[in-house]
Design a protein around this motif. Structure first.
Motif, mmCIF file in Angstrom:
data_model
loop_
_atom_site.group_PDB
_atom_site.id
_atom_site.type_symbol
_atom_site.label_atom_id
_atom_site.label_comp_id
_atom_site.label_asym_id
_atom_site.label_seq_id
_atom_site.Cartn_x
_atom_site.Cartn_y
_atom_site.Cartn_z
ATOM 1 N N GLN A 289 -38.284 3.465 -14.711
ATOM 2 C CA GLN A 289 -38.997 3.384 -13.534
ATOM 3 C C GLN A 289 -39.525 1.864 -13.750
ATOM 4 O O GLN A 289 -39.586 0.844 -12.734
ATOM 5 C CB GLN A 289 -40.219 4.018 -13.103
ATOM 6 C CG GLN A 289 -39.814 5.408 -12.807
ATOM 7 C CD GLN A 289 -40.798 6.307 -12.491
ATOM 8 O OE1 GLN A 289 -42.177 5.763 -11.772
ATOM 9 N NE2 GLN A 289 -40.831 7.491 -12.711
ATOM 10 N N ILE A 290 -40.214 1.217 -14.641
ATOM 11 C CA ILE A 290 -40.623 -0.118 -14.962
ATOM 12 C C ILE A 290 -39.352 -0.949 -15.085
ATOM 13 O O ILE A 290 -39.771 -2.084 -14.422
ATOM 14 C CB ILE A 290 -41.360 -0.102 -16.490
ATOM 15 C CG1 ILE A 290 -42.706 0.557 -16.482
ATOM 16 C CG2 ILE A 290 -41.599 -1.730 -16.816
ATOM 17 C CD1 ILE A 290 -43.446 0.793 -17.655
ATOM 18 N N ARG A 291 -38.186 -0.551 -15.561
ATOM 19 C CA ARG A 291 -37.275 -1.544 -15.669
ATOM 20 C C ARG A 291 -36.789 -1.823 -14.071
ATOM 21 O O ARG A 291 -36.645 -3.260 -13.705
ATOM 22 C CB ARG A 291 -35.892 -0.930 -16.276
ATOM 23 C CG ARG A 291 -34.773 -1.723 -16.534
ATOM 24 C CD ARG A 291 -33.576 -0.850 -16.801
ATOM 25 N NE ARG A 291 -33.041 0.046 -16.000
ATOM 26 C CZ ARG A 291 -32.174 -0.432 -15.124
ATOM 27 N NH1 ARG A 291 -31.629 -1.403 -15.056
ATOM 28 N NH2 ARG A 291 -31.684 0.328 -14.107
ATOM 29 N N VAL A 292 -36.769 -0.868 -13.278
ATOM 30 C CA VAL A 292 -36.311 -1.043 -12.030
ATOM 31 C C VAL A 292 -37.315 -1.995 -11.101
ATOM 32 O O VAL A 292 -36.864 -2.666 -10.226
ATOM 33 C CB VAL A 292 -36.185 0.220 -11.060
ATOM 34 C CG1 VAL A 292 -35.856 0.079 -9.515
ATOM 35 C CG2 VAL A 292 -35.122 1.162 -11.974
ATOM 36 N N SER A 293 -38.527 -1.616 -11.499
ATOM 37 C CA SER A 293 -39.548 -2.390 -11.007
ATOM 38 C C SER A 293 -39.343 -4.104 -11.276
ATOM 39 O O SER A 293 -39.694 -4.857 -10.284
ATOM 40 C CB SER A 293 -41.080 -1.757 -11.213
ATOM 41 O OG SER A 293 -41.226 -0.571 -10.686
ATOM 42 N N VAL A 294 -39.154 -4.207 -12.541
ATOM 43 C CA VAL A 294 -39.314 -5.624 -13.087
ATOM 44 C C VAL A 294 -37.883 -6.215 -12.279
ATOM 45 O O VAL A 294 -38.125 -7.401 -11.807
ATOM 46 C CB VAL A 294 -38.902 -5.568 -14.557
ATOM 47 C CG1 VAL A 294 -38.533 -6.771 -15.038
ATOM 48 C CG2 VAL A 294 -40.138 -4.990 -15.443
ATOM 49 N N ASN B 280 -32.502 -10.470 -12.278
ATOM 50 C CA ASN B 280 -31.863 -10.201 -13.419
ATOM 51 C C ASN B 280 -32.235 -11.090 -14.649
ATOM 52 O O ASN B 280 -32.177 -10.780 -15.961
ATOM 53 C CB ASN B 280 -30.549 -9.986 -13.194
ATOM 54 C CG ASN B 280 -29.974 -9.021 -12.455
ATOM 55 O OD1 ASN B 280 -30.480 -8.138 -12.491
ATOM 56 N ND2 ASN B 280 -28.947 -9.376 -11.553
ATOM 57 N N ASP B 281 -32.574 -12.419 -14.352
ATOM 58 C CA ASP B 281 -33.074 -13.548 -15.146
ATOM 59 C C ASP B 281 -34.140 -13.253 -16.079
ATOM 60 O O ASP B 281 -34.213 -13.864 -17.168
ATOM 61 C CB ASP B 281 -32.940 -14.891 -14.552
ATOM 62 C CG ASP B 281 -31.712 -15.365 -14.037
ATOM 63 O OD1 ASP B 281 -30.631 -14.830 -14.354
ATOM 64 O OD2 ASP B 281 -31.627 -16.318 -13.161
ATOM 65 N N LEU C 1 -34.627 -14.457 -20.048
ATOM 66 C CA LEU C 1 -36.084 -15.290 -20.347
ATOM 67 C C LEU C 1 -36.865 -14.613 -21.365
ATOM 68 O O LEU C 1 -37.223 -15.278 -22.399
ATOM 69 C CB LEU C 1 -36.635 -15.538 -19.225
ATOM 70 C CG LEU C 1 -35.962 -16.503 -18.158
ATOM 71 C CD1 LEU C 1 -36.626 -16.607 -16.956
ATOM 72 C CD2 LEU C 1 -35.829 -18.013 -18.539
ATOM 73 N N THR C 2 -37.076 -13.533 -21.061
ATOM 74 C CA THR C 2 -37.875 -12.607 -22.134
ATOM 75 C C THR C 2 -37.590 -12.509 -23.548
ATOM 76 O O THR C 2 -38.061 -12.808 -24.283
ATOM 77 C CB THR C 2 -37.985 -11.169 -21.646
ATOM 78 O OG1 THR C 2 -38.926 -11.247 -20.424
ATOM 79 C CG2 THR C 2 -39.136 -10.205 -22.606
ATOM 80 N N SER C 3 -36.009 -12.305 -23.602
ATOM 81 C CA SER C 3 -35.351 -12.037 -25.113
ATOM 82 C C SER C 3 -35.392 -13.385 -25.728
ATOM 83 O O SER C 3 -35.596 -13.550 -26.778
ATOM 84 C CB SER C 3 -33.684 -11.720 -24.764
ATOM 85 O OG SER C 3 -33.064 -12.725 -23.971
ATOM 86 N N ALA D 220 -42.504 -15.202 -19.176
ATOM 87 C CA ALA D 220 -41.529 -14.155 -18.584
ATOM 88 C C ALA D 220 -42.109 -12.716 -19.369
ATOM 89 O O ALA D 220 -42.103 -11.875 -18.533
ATOM 90 C CB ALA D 220 -40.239 -14.602 -19.172
ATOM 91 N N THR D 221 -42.717 -12.915 -20.457
ATOM 92 C CA THR D 221 -43.152 -11.524 -21.067
ATOM 93 C C THR D 221 -44.517 -11.154 -20.245
ATOM 94 O O THR D 221 -44.425 -9.746 -20.019
ATOM 95 C CB THR D 221 -43.537 -11.909 -22.675
ATOM 96 O OG1 THR D 221 -42.349 -12.425 -23.309
ATOM 97 C CG2 THR D 221 -43.745 -10.740 -22.873
ATOM 98 N N GLN D 222 -45.144 -11.921 -19.861
ATOM 99 C CA GLN D 222 -46.342 -11.876 -19.080
ATOM 100 C C GLN D 222 -45.773 -10.897 -17.691
ATOM 101 O O GLN D 222 -46.796 -9.985 -17.235
ATOM 102 C CB GLN D 222 -47.289 -12.880 -18.913
ATOM 103 C CG GLN D 222 -48.368 -12.721 -17.622
ATOM 104 C CD GLN D 222 -49.612 -11.612 -18.393
ATOM 105 O OE1 GLN D 222 -49.754 -11.803 -19.494
ATOM 106 N NE2 GLN D 222 -49.665 -10.886 -17.477
#
Length: 309
Positions: free
Chosen positions: A76-81, A87-88, A92-94, A180-182
């Protein structure tokens, strides 16, 4: 040391570390109980009797929230993000966390561990009077940007080799998240209760107020670092893509080497991919023993001998 090994250690021991802290607090009702050796390495045994009921309640509440982060619905969090940031955001996070070739779910898991590690750091900082120790087996000289990797090494030394390590959370730690992590971490909060978010917010405000509004003089910072160096038996220089930008690490290394004659070792963080030349080490590191097998060197540390390949 490969970044994947450090990540695996974080996954393996982070919740064990939290559970051990909670176990310590549960023993507060029995003032005569003794801690086993592993727990003594996490907290100063003499400080057990000083932990107030209010402090104990706050610490337990925060630890429970940190554990709850593991139970949040990752898909669910993945979809929300994706819906909110596109998609970028995962690319950016990686890059920010120095992880590559990971799926979106794996990246979310990494952010979760990063967040949990940081919350634990802030918690131990807020209640530092209970966690201070007088001596350490290892001084971990590091860049504050490598907080996730340092937590992994600290847990590795503690749980696999029963060695304590000093990490300078007090004087060389930056509050700000990577951008991006934030954005991902902010979505985690939507799955926590209002009360839980309030508790985490209060923890961050407390950390920010004490760690940043109060400015230490250069003399005070130097005094803290020198004291920790003197009270540590060995010195590990954590060589990463971020250590090149640290102002404190060369100073810590020079003092440990020239003034204290400490056994000194270099741990190179090996990323899956790096930009050309990004990990080309400085010339002053060329004579320092490089650790490639941490299991072997621990034997030497325990018995007090200088490690040689």
């Amino acid at each position: 040391m490969k970044i994947t090994l450090i990540e695996n250690v974080l996954y393996k021991y982070l919740n064990i570390f939290i559970s051990d802290l909670m176990d310590i607090l549960k023993r507060l009702e029995d003032k005569e109980s003794t801690l086993d050796e592993r727990l003594k390495r996490i907290i100063n045994e003499d400080s057990i009797k000083e932990i107030s009921e209010n402090d104990s309640r706050v610490i337990v509440n925060i630890l429970n929230i940190i554990l709850k982060l593991d139970q949040l619905p990752t898909e669910q969090i993945r979809v929300s993000v994706l819906e909110r940031h596109g998609n970028d955001i995962f690319l950016l996070t990686s890059k920010e966390l120095g992880i590559y070739d990971k799926s979106e779910i794996e990246i979310l898991d990494q952010v979760r561990v990063y967040y949990q590690s940081r919350l634990i750091m802030m918690l131990t900082f807020k209640f530092k009077k209970y966690f201070n120790r007088s001596r350490y087996d290892v001084f971990l000289s590091h860049s504050s940007i490598d907080a996730r990797e340092i937590m992994g090494l600290k847990l590795l030394l503690l749980y696999e080799h029963d060695l304590t390590s000093y990490v300078d959370w007090l004087d060389d730690y930056q509050l700000n998240y990577l951008r991006a992590t934030q954005k991902i971490i902010s979505i985690f909060s939507e799955y926590l209760s209002e009360k839980e978010n309030s508790q985490l917010y209060n923890l961050e405000v407390s950390f920010e107020r004490e760690n940043f509004i109060k400015e230490y003089s250069n003399e005070e910072i130097t005094e803290k670092i020198l004291k920790a160096l003197k009270n540590s038996d060995n010195f590990f220089y954590i060589d990463s893509k971020n250590s090149r930008y640290s102002n404190w690490m060369p100073f810590e290394l020079g003092y440990a080497q020239a003034q204290l004659n400490k056994p000194i070792y270099r741990i190179l963080i090996q990323y899956k991919r790096t930009r050309r030349g990004s990990l080309k080490y400085s010339s002053f590191l060329s004579d320092i023993q490089l650790i490639e097998d941490i299991d072997r060197i621990v034997v030497f540390l325990i018995f007090g001998f200088q490690y040689k390949n």
